[in-house]
Design a protein around this motif. Structure first.
Motif, short mmCIF file in Angstrom:
data_model
loop_
_atom_site.label_atom_id
_atom_site.label_comp_id
_atom_site.label_asym_id
_atom_site.label_seq_id
_atom_site.Cartn_x
_atom_site.Cartn_y
_atom_site.Cartn_z
N TYR A 85 -41.98 14.52 13.25
CA TYR A 85 -42.94 14.02 14.24
C TYR A 85 -44.10 13.32 13.54
N PRO A 86 -44.54 12.13 14.03
CA PRO A 86 -44.06 11.39 15.21
C PRO A 86 -43.02 10.32 14.88
N PHE A 87 -42.36 10.41 13.73
CA PHE A 87 -41.39 9.40 13.33
C PHE A 87 -39.95 9.90 13.50
N ASP A 88 -39.76 10.96 14.29
CA ASP A 88 -38.42 11.48 14.48
C ASP A 88 -37.62 10.57 15.42
N ARG A 89 -36.34 10.44 15.11
CA ARG A 89 -35.43 9.59 15.89
C ARG A 89 -34.14 10.36 16.15
N TYR A 90 -33.57 10.10 17.32
CA TYR A 90 -32.38 10.83 17.73
C TYR A 90 -31.38 9.86 18.37
N THR A 91 -30.19 10.39 18.60
CA THR A 91 -29.14 9.65 19.29
C THR A 91 -28.55 10.54 20.38
N THR A 135 -24.37 5.09 24.57
CA THR A 135 -25.04 5.73 23.44
C THR A 135 -26.46 5.19 23.37
N ALA A 136 -27.45 6.07 23.40
CA ALA A 136 -28.85 5.68 23.48
C ALA A 136 -29.59 6.09 22.21
N HIS A 137 -30.59 5.29 21.86
CA HIS A 137 -31.47 5.54 20.73
C HIS A 137 -32.77 6.14 21.25
N VAL A 138 -33.17 7.28 20.74
CA VAL A 138 -34.32 8.02 21.26
C VAL A 138 -35.41 8.05 20.18
N THR A 139 -36.59 7.55 20.53
CA THR A 139 -37.76 7.58 19.64
C THR A 139 -38.98 8.00 20.45
N ARG A 140 -40.07 8.32 19.75
CA ARG A 140 -41.32 8.64 20.43
C ARG A 140 -41.90 7.39 21.09
N SER A 141 -42.58 7.59 22.21
CA SER A 141 -43.15 6.47 22.95
C SER A 141 -44.33 5.86 22.20
N ARG A 142 -44.75 4.69 22.61
CA ARG A 142 -45.87 4.00 21.95
C ARG A 142 -47.15 4.80 22.10
N LEU A 207 -44.63 16.54 10.19
CA LEU A 207 -45.25 15.57 9.31
C LEU A 207 -46.73 15.39 9.63
N LEU A 208 -47.10 15.55 10.89
CA LEU A 208 -48.51 15.48 11.27
C LEU A 208 -49.33 16.54 10.56
#
Length: 272
Positions: A85-91, A135-142, A207-208
């Protein structure tokens, strides 16, 4: 783009909540039959079973002539960890098909993101044998990125301000400055509340924390301890509280203004 068949089942999948700790994404499914599978008002004319890749419920039944159909399923998240967090990414992947009795029902799938904490975009879509997949790419919002960076900057700013204030008090040789001590102690606990207010509920040890929170707490705690020890030693040596240092203007003697003397000319008297 190939036109959708007339006899079909339209499915809308709305992502309501994403939980990185549980590694699941909760989707809300709605189905609308068309053609010979529906009565023209949104209800099916026969029982329809939806088959998904959700581990908590693969088969979802759509009863004939039911007035409303709304189901929630959870799909797994892969390729990511919450500690980034906040750079985590998922599928996330969703596979869905429909069966009416022994007949395969053609389906159309519409995938939408309704989670304000994550940005979910469809990367790959496919349709084969009456089965739709996405299949979707999941990231934190802006907004989550902006808030996380603001928190990192704010934590470092507060911590450095406490360090500078502590250095000034020690350099000036003051005793226990209770106002400064109260402010530093308040900052120590205020950062904890700021950390807990992070959007998306990041786990402890993310990470924060390593980028700002742990360092800020350590600097404030060390500065507070150093200031207390210094103040105790100074007041113990002087036998009491140390008075405030006098201002420089108070140390200067007052300036005496001399009245100017009138000019006199020898041998002459002032005329009447």
């Amino acid at each position: 783009m190939k036109a959708a068949p007339r006899d079909r089942l339209d499915i809308e999948a709305d992502v309501r909540q994403t939980d990185p700790e549980q590694r699941t994404a909760t989707l809300q499914l709605t189905a609308t039959p068309h053609g010979r599978f529906g009565d023209g008002e949104g209800s099916p004319v026969k029982d329809i079973t939806l088959v998904t890749n959700a581990p908590d419920g693969n088969d979802l039944r759509f009863k004939a002539y039911s007035t409303a159909w709304l189901k929630e399923i959870s799909v797994p998240l892969t390729e990511g960890t919450a500690s980034d967090y906040p750079f985590d990414r998922y599928t996330a992947s969703l596979v869905i098909g429909a069966i009416a009795g022994q007949e395969t029902v053609p389906v159309t799938l519409r995938f939408r993101d309704e989670d304000s904490y994550f940005a979910i975009t469809a990367d790959r879509t496919g349709y084969e044998g009456g089965v739709a997949a996405v299949t979707a790419h999941v990231t934190r919002s802006r907004s989550t990125f902006i808030l996380a960076w603001f928190m990192i900057i704010a934590m470092w700013t507060v911590a450095l301000a406490v360090v500078v204030a502590c250095w000034l008090v020690v350099r000036q040789g003051r005793g226990l400055v209770w106002g400064a001590l109260g402010w530093m102690a308040g900052s120590l606990f205020a950062l904890v509340g700021l950390r807990n207010a992070a959007s998306g509920n990041p786990p402890n040890g993310s990470l924060l924390d390593y980028a700002a929170f742990y360092w800020a707490e350590a600097l404030i705690a060390l500065s507070l301890t150093w200031l207390v020890l210094h103040g105790v030693l100074v007041e113990h040596r002087t036998g009491g509280p140390v008075p405030e240092a006098p201002q420089r203007d108070a140390l200067r003697p007052p300036r005496v203004r001399h009245r100017p003397r009138p000019w006199r000319v020898r041998g002459r008297r002032p005329q009447a």
